[in-house]
Design a protein around this motif. Sequence first.
Motif, PDB file in Angstrom:
ATOM      1  N   GLU A 152      15.847 -46.659 -23.688  1.00  0.00           N
ATOM      2  CA  GLU A 152      16.732 -47.186 -22.656  1.00  0.00           C
ATOM      3  C   GLU A 152      17.043 -48.656 -22.886  1.00  0.00           C
ATOM      4  O   GLU A 152      17.867 -49.237 -22.194  1.00  0.00           O
ATOM      5  CB  GLU A 152      16.102 -46.990 -21.281  1.00  0.00           C
ATOM      6  N   ASN A 153      16.361 -49.284 -23.840  1.00  0.00           N
ATOM      7  CA  ASN A 153      16.535 -50.705 -24.122  1.00  0.00           C
ATOM      8  C   ASN A 153      17.142 -50.907 -25.507  1.00  0.00           C
ATOM      9  O   ASN A 153      16.932 -50.094 -26.402  1.00  0.00           O
ATOM     10  CB  ASN A 153      15.191 -51.430 -24.054  1.00  0.00           C
ATOM     11  N   THR A 154      17.861 -52.013 -25.662  1.00  0.00           N
ATOM     12  CA  THR A 154      18.432 -52.355 -26.958  1.00  0.00           C
ATOM     13  C   THR A 154      17.955 -53.734 -27.379  1.00  0.00           C
ATOM     14  O   THR A 154      17.526 -54.542 -26.556  1.00  0.00           O
ATOM     15  CB  THR A 154      19.973 -52.354 -26.927  1.00  0.00           C
ATOM     16  N   LEU A 155      18.056 -53.983 -28.680  1.00  0.00           N
ATOM     17  CA  LEU A 155      17.766 -55.296 -29.245  1.00  0.00           C
ATOM     18  C   LEU A 155      19.088 -55.901 -29.705  1.00  0.00           C
ATOM     19  O   LEU A 155      19.663 -55.444 -30.698  1.00  0.00           O
ATOM     20  CB  LEU A 155      16.814 -55.167 -30.434  1.00  0.00           C
ATOM     21  N   PRO A 156      19.613 -56.901 -28.992  1.00  0.00           N
ATOM     22  CA  PRO A 156      20.882 -57.511 -29.404  1.00  0.00           C
ATOM     23  C   PRO A 156      20.660 -58.483 -30.559  1.00  0.00           C
ATOM     24  O   PRO A 156      19.770 -59.326 -30.509  1.00  0.00           O
ATOM     25  CB  PRO A 156      21.353 -58.233 -28.146  1.00  0.00           C
ATOM     26  N   ILE A 157      21.467 -58.335 -31.604  1.00  0.00           N
ATOM     27  CA  ILE A 157      21.400 -59.187 -32.777  1.00  0.00           C
ATOM     28  C   ILE A 157      22.824 -59.674 -33.078  1.00  0.00           C
ATOM     29  O   ILE A 157      23.750 -58.862 -33.215  1.00  0.00           O
ATOM     30  CB  ILE A 157      20.853 -58.434 -34.015  1.00  0.00           C
ATOM     31  N   GLN A 158      22.976 -60.981 -33.203  1.00  0.00           N
ATOM     32  CA  GLN A 158      24.287 -61.549 -33.532  1.00  0.00           C
ATOM     33  C   GLN A 158      24.583 -61.335 -35.015  1.00  0.00           C
ATOM     34  O   GLN A 158      23.759 -61.643 -35.866  1.00  0.00           O
ATOM     35  CB  GLN A 158      24.337 -63.039 -33.204  1.00  0.00           C
ATOM     36  N   SER A 159      25.755 -60.808 -35.306  1.00  0.00           N
ATOM     37  CA  SER A 159      26.158 -60.594 -36.698  1.00  0.00           C
ATOM     38  C   SER A 159      26.792 -61.861 -37.262  1.00  0.00           C
ATOM     39  O   SER A 159      27.048 -62.824 -36.539  1.00  0.00           O
ATOM     40  CB  SER A 159      27.150 -59.435 -36.791  1.00  0.00           C
ATOM     41  N   VAL A 160      27.042 -61.836 -38.555  1.00  0.00           N
ATOM     42  CA  VAL A 160      27.721 -62.930 -39.244  1.00  0.00           C
ATOM     43  C   VAL A 160      28.986 -62.358 -39.875  1.00  0.00           C
ATOM     44  O   VAL A 160      28.944 -61.298 -40.507  1.00  0.00           O
ATOM     45  CB  VAL A 160      26.804 -63.534 -40.341  1.00  0.00           C
TER      46      VAL A 160
END
Length: 101
Positions: free
Chosen positions: A47-55
């Motif tokens: 139910e949870n996500t890990l947000p990661i900023q892309s390049v």
Amino acid sequence: MLGVHLLDSNGTTISSLTQWDYNITLIIEESGFTTAPMFHFAHEDSENTLPIQSVLEDGKISVEVPNILLQEAKKILVYIFVKSGESGRTVEIIRIPVRDK
């Protein structure tokens, strides 16, 4: 359709992931994006996500797959999330199978 590739830490294209792999980069070539989107990673039953900023560089998007998600042999869902002004939406979902070790 997006041209999605997985690369190991040496920059070699790999075709699959196995539990306990690590330092994997997801690459999207010729994405058409003008800004680098946020990627939300999760196991398919989470139910949870890990947000990661892309390049974003020269039309190619790169983002690191969180190593913690590779500790289990579960499919990883990757939600590509784009903000526009005061709103945002998921524009693509990528599914990455992870084999049992």
